[in-house]
Design an enzyme around this catalytic site. Sequence first.
Site, PDB file in Angstrom:
ATOM      1  N   PRO A   9       2.768  29.017  19.750  1.00 44.25           N
ATOM      2  CA  PRO A   9       2.436  28.858  18.341  1.00 44.25           C
ATOM      3  C   PRO A   9       0.944  28.691  18.071  1.00 44.25           C
ATOM      4  O   PRO A   9       0.243  28.030  18.824  1.00 44.25           O
ATOM      5  CB  PRO A   9       3.196  27.591  17.934  1.00 44.25           C
ATOM      6  N   ASN A  10       0.526  29.326  16.993  1.00 45.92           N
ATOM      7  CA  ASN A  10      -0.837  29.244  16.454  1.00 45.92           C
ATOM      8  C   ASN A  10      -1.879  29.994  17.288  1.00 45.92           C
ATOM      9  O   ASN A  10      -3.051  30.034  16.907  1.00 45.92           O
ATOM     10  CB  ASN A  10      -1.277  27.775  16.252  1.00 45.92           C
ATOM     11  N   ARG A  17      -9.263  29.919  14.252  1.00 45.63           N
ATOM     12  CA  ARG A  17      -8.665  28.591  14.389  1.00 45.63           C
ATOM     13  C   ARG A  17      -9.609  27.641  15.131  1.00 45.63           C
ATOM     14  O   ARG A  17      -9.899  27.861  16.316  1.00 45.63           O
ATOM     15  CB  ARG A  17      -7.364  28.740  15.197  1.00 45.63           C
ATOM     16  N   TYR A  22     -11.561  26.140  20.266  1.00 45.23           N
ATOM     17  CA  TYR A  22     -10.913  27.276  20.941  1.00 45.23           C
ATOM     18  C   TYR A  22     -11.799  28.507  21.085  1.00 45.23           C
ATOM     19  O   TYR A  22     -11.379  29.483  21.717  1.00 45.23           O
ATOM     20  CB  TYR A  22      -9.630  27.647  20.178  1.00 45.23           C
ATOM     21  N   ASN A  73       0.671  30.035  28.015  1.00 49.76           N
ATOM     22  CA  ASN A  73       0.044  29.032  27.152  1.00 49.76           C
ATOM     23  C   ASN A  73       1.032  28.785  26.025  1.00 49.76           C
ATOM     24  O   ASN A  73       1.107  29.566  25.067  1.00 49.76           O
ATOM     25  CB  ASN A  73      -1.297  29.510  26.601  1.00 49.76           C
ATOM     26  N   ALA A  76       1.284  23.960  21.415  1.00 50.54           N
ATOM     27  CA  ALA A  76       1.795  22.596  21.239  1.00 50.54           C
ATOM     28  C   ALA A  76       3.169  22.391  21.878  1.00 50.54           C
ATOM     29  O   ALA A  76       3.541  21.252  22.203  1.00 50.54           O
ATOM     30  CB  ALA A  76       1.845  22.259  19.752  1.00 50.54           C
ATOM     31  N   GLU A  97       0.170  27.737  34.218  1.00 47.56           N
ATOM     32  CA  GLU A  97      -0.010  27.172  32.870  1.00 47.56           C
ATOM     33  C   GLU A  97      -1.473  27.328  32.468  1.00 47.56           C
ATOM     34  O   GLU A  97      -2.369  27.043  33.261  1.00 47.56           O
ATOM     35  CB  GLU A  97       0.381  25.684  32.894  1.00 47.56           C
ATOM     36  N   HIS A  99      -4.509  26.787  29.354  1.00 45.19           N
ATOM     37  CA  HIS A  99      -4.984  26.264  28.066  1.00 45.19           C
ATOM     38  C   HIS A  99      -6.446  26.645  27.879  1.00 45.19           C
ATOM     39  O   HIS A  99      -7.222  26.621  28.848  1.00 45.19           O
ATOM     40  CB  HIS A  99      -4.857  24.737  27.988  1.00 45.19           C
ATOM     41  N   ARG A 106      -8.750  15.482  25.224  1.00 44.85           N
ATOM     42  CA  ARG A 106      -8.395  15.447  23.804  1.00 44.85           C
ATOM     43  C   ARG A 106      -7.405  14.309  23.528  1.00 44.85           C
ATOM     44  O   ARG A 106      -7.325  13.361  24.309  1.00 44.85           O
ATOM     45  CB  ARG A 106      -7.853  16.828  23.392  1.00 44.85           C
TER      46      ARG A 106
END
Length: 147
Positions: A9-10, A17, A22, A73, A76, A97, A99, A106
């Site tokens: 998502p996103n 964004r 990012y 990725n 969330a 994985e 990111h 964070r």
Amino acid sequence: MKIRMVNGPNLALLGNREPGIYGRETLEEIVAAVRRRGESLGATVEAFQSDIEGELVRYIGQSRGQADGLLVNAGAYTHTSIAIRDAISASGLPCVEVHLSNVHAREEFRHNSFLSPVCVGLILGFGGYSYELALDAVVWHVRKTRK
Ligand code: DQA
């Protein structure tokens, strides 16, 4: 070798964004860079993005026999989704994985990943370049385990 690159998502919003976190690269630009790197490594890259958890679960879960490895990725959903974790396990494929941001630098709610324990490794914190590093890593892993 076939690698599936999965974005949650996103991540279709990359470019606009929160660029301070990012970066300014769009997902299309990142996918193109990963495909180019794949060519030099002898790997083809199939990219999939969805904001919908069930679509990600289905795509990942149906990857057995369709690919040799996964880059995921999950955005969330990384921090919430046991279903995506189970799909990675069900695929039986090595998964890295990914990111863009260093999630450990964070908010605390980003520190837990339900996915990490079922992945062969993690790459995070290098913006769009994280995916290229992750492609190197998964290709290396597939070749190493084939020997
Ligand atoms: C992300 C980190 C997640 O915490 C966040 O929800 C994202 C992007 C990253 O690539 O840095 O959507 O997965």
